[in-house]
Design an enzyme around this catalytic site. Structure first.
Site, PDB file in Angstrom:
ATOM      1  N   HIS A 163     -12.763 -24.808   6.595  1.00  0.00           N
ATOM      2  CA  HIS A 163     -13.870 -24.895   5.662  1.00  0.00           C
ATOM      3  C   HIS A 163     -13.710 -26.085   4.443  1.00  0.00           C
ATOM      4  CE1 HIS A 163     -15.798 -21.154   6.564  1.00  0.00           C
ATOM      5  NE2 HIS A 163     -14.467 -20.276   6.353  1.00  0.00           N
ATOM      6  N   ASP A 218     -14.432 -18.997  14.967  1.00  0.00           N
ATOM      7  CA  ASP A 218     -14.284 -18.235  14.061  1.00  0.00           C
ATOM      8  C   ASP A 218     -15.697 -17.455  13.749  1.00  0.00           C
ATOM      9  OD1 ASP A 218     -12.080 -18.092  11.654  1.00  0.00           O
ATOM     10  OD2 ASP A 218     -14.216 -18.075  10.859  1.00  0.00           O
ATOM     11  N   ASP A 267     -11.694 -13.091  13.297  1.00  0.00           N
ATOM     12  CA  ASP A 267     -12.371 -12.328  12.146  1.00  0.00           C
ATOM     13  C   ASP A 267     -13.760 -12.026  12.909  1.00  0.00           C
ATOM     14  OD1 ASP A 267     -13.269 -14.923  12.334  1.00  0.00           O
ATOM     15  OD2 ASP A 267     -13.317 -15.507  10.313  1.00  0.00           O
TER      16      ASP A 267
END
EC number: 3.5.1.98
Length: 387
Positions: free
Chosen positions: A201, A238, A318
């Site tokens: 990110h 992810d 995740d």
């Protein structure tokens, strides 16, 4: 007597004048030399300042993050400094900030890895980070409030910054060093796993989502220059969109981005989505079979569209069923299958692969990651014992 005295005085004056002229001559020469050196330095500095690529090149070539790893070590990178422990406030974020150490403990206790065989990376220095990040961004991290926003742990804002640097940012910088080194190891041995990293990110100018440094972007820039790699594929699995590397590298035709993510969760970066070469959106509640089917299709398309010399695999867990942020329903066995598919994709095409563990917000993530690595070892896709 007077005549003799005049001659003597004249001789002395002539001698003094000669000395003065000689001194002046050499002084002018020295002055010109020093001015020339200073001017050259100014031109060089100006040239560097006006040519950021030249400065980036110099920083990469002078970095110490690449070093030779003996064969007594395997291609698994980790440091006990990865884990974040900060007076308990790290528990205010759902991310398990000790998962990296727990992964290694599982691998060691299960007999798949010896502690002495693990590679410890160096910490990325400020000069290393400036390869991608701006001076302004790095200076912004001297504000504890900024780090609190990035890590999404509000109490961090109230701590002295020297503590924040030591307890939060230092572990991140070590993981960045691990990601960068992993590319070198992968090109030498076919694969490398950094039990950490994957801060997808963070962009050159802004951190967020528990990502303070753009390790993927840094890794790729190092690989372009130091490893003479010309084409890199990012496979980002992810649950969250990898808006950091997409922003930094999306307009670089040497980089192909396959991003398989849930569009219904953070970061909602619609601008960065335009830079994804192969976008695979998996909605909340997606189950294992559907997920793996879409992954097979995506890898097939990627293999037709791009021939990389290095794969960066962002293997966030995740996507696991029950993860409070990913909102997908992938089983632990599904994650094992996912990782195996990506490693086989690279192995069949003889492409070096770097794996990063990235996101994962459940205590069970560490066990799932360890189980998957152990499966890769059993399948002969990696070697967890020294040669």
């Amino acid at each position: 007597m007077t005549h003799t005295r005049v001659i003597s005085t004249w001789t002395e004056l002539t001698r003094d004048l000669a000395i003065y002229l000689l001194f002046t001559f050499f002084a002018i020469k020295v002055f010109k030399f020093l001015f020339s050196c200073n001017r050259t330095s100014e031109i060089s500095s100006f040239s560097m300042a006006t040519h950021p690529e030249a400065l980036r090149r110099e920083r990469i070539l002078n970095s110490k993050l690449y070093f030779d790893v003996p064969l007594s070590k395997v291609s698994i990178i980790y440091s006990s400094s990865y884990d974040i422990s900060f007076m308990g406030i790290e528990k205010l974020h759902p991310f398990d900030s000790s998962k990296w150490g727990r992964v290694c403990k599982f691998l060691v206790s299960d007999g798949f890895l010896e502690e002495k065989a693990i590679v410890e990376p160096l910490e990325a220095s400020k000069i290393d980070l400036l390869v991608v990040h701006s001076e302004n961004y790095l200076n912004s991290l001297k504000s504890s409030a900024t780090v609190a926003r990035i890590t999404e742990v509000a109490p961090v804002a109230f701590f002295p910054n020297f503590l924040v640097q030591q307890k939060v940012l230092y572990p991140f910088r070590k993981q960045v060093g691990g990601t960068i080194l992993a590319a070198k190891l992968a090109t030498e041995r076919g694969w490398a796993i950094n039990i950490g990293g994957g801060f997808h990110h963070c962009t050159a100018e802004r951190g967020g989502g528990f990502c303070a440094f753009a390790d993927i972007s840094l890794c790729i820039h190092f690989a372009f220059l130091r490893l003479r790699i010309s084409r890199v594929m990012i496979i980002d699995l992810d649950a969250h969109q990898g808006n950091g590397h997409e922003t930094d590298l999306g307009d670089d035709n040497r980089v192909y981005i396959l991003d398989m993510y849930n569009p219904e969760i953070y970061p909602f970066d619609y601008r960065a989505r335009r830079f994804i070469d192969q976008k695979v959106e998996v909605m909340s509640g997606t189950t294992t079979d559907e997920y793996l089917r879409k992954l097979d299709e995506a890898l097939e398309v990627a293999s037709r569209n791009f021939q990389p010399e290095l794969v960066i695999y962002n293997a966030g867990t995740d996507i696991l069923d029950g993860d409070p942020l990913g909102l997908l329903k992938i089983s632990p066995d599904g994650i094992t299958s996912r990782d195996e598919k990506v490693f086989r994709f690279a192995r069949e095409k003889n492409i070096p692969l770097v794996m990063l563990t990235s996101g994962g917000y459940m205590k069970s993530s560490a066990r799932v990651i360890a189980d998957s690595i152990e499966n890769l070892s059993r399948q002969g896709l990696i070697q967890t014992r020294p040669e």
